[in-house]
Enzyme design. Sequence first.
Site, PDB file in Angstrom:
ATOM      1  CB  VAL A  21       5.302   1.209  11.631  1.00 52.51           C
ATOM      2  CG1 VAL A  21       6.195   0.998  12.829  1.00 52.51           C
ATOM      3  CG2 VAL A  21       6.079   1.016  10.335  1.00 52.51           C
ATOM      4  N   GLY A  24       0.418  -0.432   3.554  1.00 53.03           N
ATOM      5  CA  GLY A  24       0.152   0.356   2.351  1.00 53.03           C
ATOM      6  C   GLY A  24      -0.725  -0.431   1.407  1.00 53.03           C
ATOM      7  CB  THR A  25      -1.815   0.262  -2.038  1.00 48.49           C
ATOM      8  OG1 THR A  25      -0.572   0.948  -2.214  1.00 48.49           O
ATOM      9  CG2 THR A  25      -2.906   1.283  -1.883  1.00 48.49           C
ATOM     10  CE1 TYR A  26       4.758  -2.592  -3.873  1.00 51.70           C
ATOM     11  CE2 TYR A  26       3.670  -0.553  -3.282  1.00 51.70           C
ATOM     12  CZ  TYR A  26       4.798  -1.232  -3.668  1.00 51.70           C
ATOM     13  OH  TYR A  26       5.978  -0.561  -3.858  1.00 51.70           O
ATOM     14  CG  ASP A 137       1.437   9.144  -6.228  1.00 53.10           C
ATOM     15  OD1 ASP A 137       0.528   9.996  -6.270  1.00 53.10           O
ATOM     16  OD2 ASP A 137       1.353   8.106  -5.549  1.00 53.10           O
TER      17      ASP A 137
END
Lengths: 369, 351
Positions: A21, A24-26, A137
Site C-alpha cells: 500500500v 516510506g523512506t525506509y 515530527d
Amino acid sequence: MDVVEKANAARQKRWTKDRKVGEGTYAVVYQGREAATGRKVAIKKIKVGQFKDGLDMSAVREVKYLKELAHQNVIALLDVFSSKTNLNLVLEFLDTDLEMIIKDRSLVFLPADIKSWMAMTFRGLEFCHRNFVLHRDLKPNNLLIASDGQLKLADFGLARDFADPGYKMTCQVITRWYRPPELLFGARYYSTAVDIWSVGCIFAELMLRTPYLPGESDMDQLKTTFRALGTPTEEDWPGHTKLPDYVPVGQFPKTPLRELFTAATADTLNLLGKCLIYEPRKRISAKEALSHPYFFALPYPSHPSKLPKTASQLAASRMAEEAETNVDMNGPGPAVKAAPPNRLKRKMSGDDIGRSVARKLDFSQPAAA
Amino acid sequence: MAVEQVPSTPVDAANDTLSKRPLYEGSTQYQHWRFSPEQLHKTREVLNTDAIAAIRSTFEADSPGSSSDIQFLTYEEEILLVKLYVTKITQLCGHFRFPEEVEATAISYLKRFYLKNTVMDWHPKNVMLTALFLATKTTNHPISLEAYTSNIPRTAPSDVLDLEFLVAQSLAFEFAVWHVHRALWGIWLDAQDLPIPVPPERLQQAYDSALQYVGTSRITDAEFLFTPSQIALACLSLADHDLALRWATAKGVEANMETIEKVAIMVTRDGVVPSVEVVREIDRRLRLCKNPEKVVGSKAYIAKLAKVEREAEVKRARKAEEIRKAMEDGDPFGSELNDGARVIADLDEDD
Ligand SMILES: Nc1ncnc2c1ncn2[C@@H]1O[C@H](COP(=O)(O)OP(=O)(O)O)[C@@H](O)[C@H]1O
C-alpha cells in the site's frame, strides 16, 4: 530450532500480507490480516540488510516507543517479527491521514470537527509527554485516521525520551514548516514545547486548509514565522539572541491572529496563540491545553465517527460493509453478493443528510474557522 | 520512558513516586520481565535441561555414545559466566566513555537474553558485544559499527551484527528499560526537601555511595524480582540507612522497608564477581559441551544448514506451484491474470 526462533516463526504465522500500500523512506508498507480473525493490519517491512550499522535508528526508536505506548490516540504496534534480513512491524491499519483530509477540497470542516481532531491530537501527545517521550515530527501526514474516525499519532522514527535533563539533543528534527523557532536558532536543550509548536501549526492549517508557515528554506522559515507572528523581542523571548544559530532576520510587526483567522472564536485564537508563543517555557503544555476553555465551549467536538471522510475512506467502509453482508449471506453455495439496494439509501438518511446541510450553512461563513 | 519517576525539573520532584507509578506498571519491563523467585529459578532450570537434551541428541546423532562423558553446565554455572560478562560491559563502557544509561541498558539486555537462551548455544562474549552495540542505539547514543569494533581487540563487524537480530528477538524487541540509577536520582532530589533538612555533604556522600551499590546490584537478579525504586531505596539504605528510612517515612512508604531489607541482603550477597579461576574452569568445560550446531564449520553445523536449505527449497517449489496455478486459474479473464500477477509481484520472495 531455538526457542527464540520458534517464537518468531509463530509470530510470523499470525499475520498474512495481502498487497503493497505504500513506500516510506525506509520501509515498504503492506496491507495484511491477522490470520485468526481476519482483522485488517498494516505490515511495515524494514530491510535491515542494507544498513551497514545493522538495525537502523528510526526502526529502533519506532519499536522502542510504540512497544511502551498504548493509547487510543497513538498508533498501536501489534507485533514485531523478523523474516530473513527484514524487520516487520505489525501496526493497526489506518485508512488515511490528516494531510489527505485537509487536501480533499470536497470536504468542508466544521469548527466542531477541527475541535475534535485537536482534542485527539492533544490527548495522544499528552500521553507521550507524560511518558517522557518527545515525538519530534508532528505534521498532518503523521496524524493517521482510523476507520472509526479516531486520530492516531504515528511515525515515531524521530522520537526520543527527555528524562535526562541537560542532555544535548539534535536540532535537526521536525519537518521545516512545523519546526519551532528555537530549533531554527539551533537550540540543543529543548522540551515538549517543540511538539506543541507543531500542533499549533497543524491547528492553523486545519482552519486555513493550507500550510500556515510554508518556509522555503530554514532561513526563510524564520522569516515566514516572524512575518506571520511578528519578530520576537528580548522581552517576548528572553535570551533567544544567544542561541547558537541566532541570526537577525528583520523586523516584522505583530499582527493579531484575528486578521488571518477572521471567523475563529476568541477561545480558538487564545489556544492557538498559546501554542505559538515564542518563549518555549511559556508555551502551553498538552495537559493544560486539554483543559483550555476552547474544548468546553460550544460547539462541542464532533464525535469521531461523524468527522468528514475522504472518498477512499468511504469506499473502504463500504467495502467492509459489503464484506459483512457477504458473510451474512454466506451459504454453502456461491458466495459473492451485491449489497442489498436499499442499504446505501438507508445510510444516506439521518446523520449524513443533517451533516451535508450543516456543511452548506458553514460554507456561507466568511472563512472556514 | 527508560526512566522512572524522573521529574524534568527539580520543581516537579514533589509529586513524584506514586503519581508516576502507573506509567511503570504499563511498561513492558513490568509486564514481561518481572518474576517471582520460583518462576525465575524454574525458567532457567527448564532452559538448561532442554538445551542439554537437544545438544546431547546432536552429539549422539553425530557419533553414538559421544555424549556420555560430557559434563554439561548447570544453570548456576551459566549464571556465573554471564556475571563475568556483565562486568566486561562496565569495563567497555569505561573505555568508550559511554553514559551510564548505555551501560545499564546493555547489562539488562545481556541478562534478559539469558532468560531465553543458554550459554551452551551462544557464548556471552559475542552476545555481550552485540547487547552493548544495540544499547548504544536504543538509548540514542549511536556509534558506527566500524568505530565500535575497531576499538575492541579481535572483533569483526560480523561478530556483532550476526547476533543483532537474535538479541533483539530475545528481548522481544522490548528495548525500553527502567533504570535503578534514574530512580535513585529521583529519590535523591526528593531527599533534599525532607522535613528535617539533611546537610548537603551527607546527601552527596550518600548518593555517591548508593550509586556504587547500584552498580553492584546490576550483577544480581534484583532487577527481575524488584522494582527500580525498591532497588534504588535499598542501595540508599546500604549507603545511609537512616537517610533511606527518613525518606521512606516522609513518603509514607516505611512499610516497604521490609522488602527493601531483602533487596539489600540480595545485593550484598549476590553482588560478587566470580573469581577468574572458577570462570576459566566453566569456560573450559563449555568448549566441550557447547552446541555443535552453532560452531561454524562443524559437521552438525553443516548438517543443520543443509536441512534449512532443503526446507527452503520445498517452500520455494510450493510457492512456484501456487503462482503457476494462480496464473492458470486466471487465464480465461485477462484482467484477473494481470491482477494476480501484480499481487504476486508485490509480495516478494522472502515472505
Ligand atoms: N498504519 C498504516 N495503515 C495504513 N497504511 C499505512 C500505515 N502506515 C503507513 N501506511 C502507508 O504506507 C506509506 C508509507 O508509510 P511510512 O513508511 O510510515 O511513510 P514515511 O516514511 O513517508 O513516513 C504511507 O504513506 C501510507 O500510505
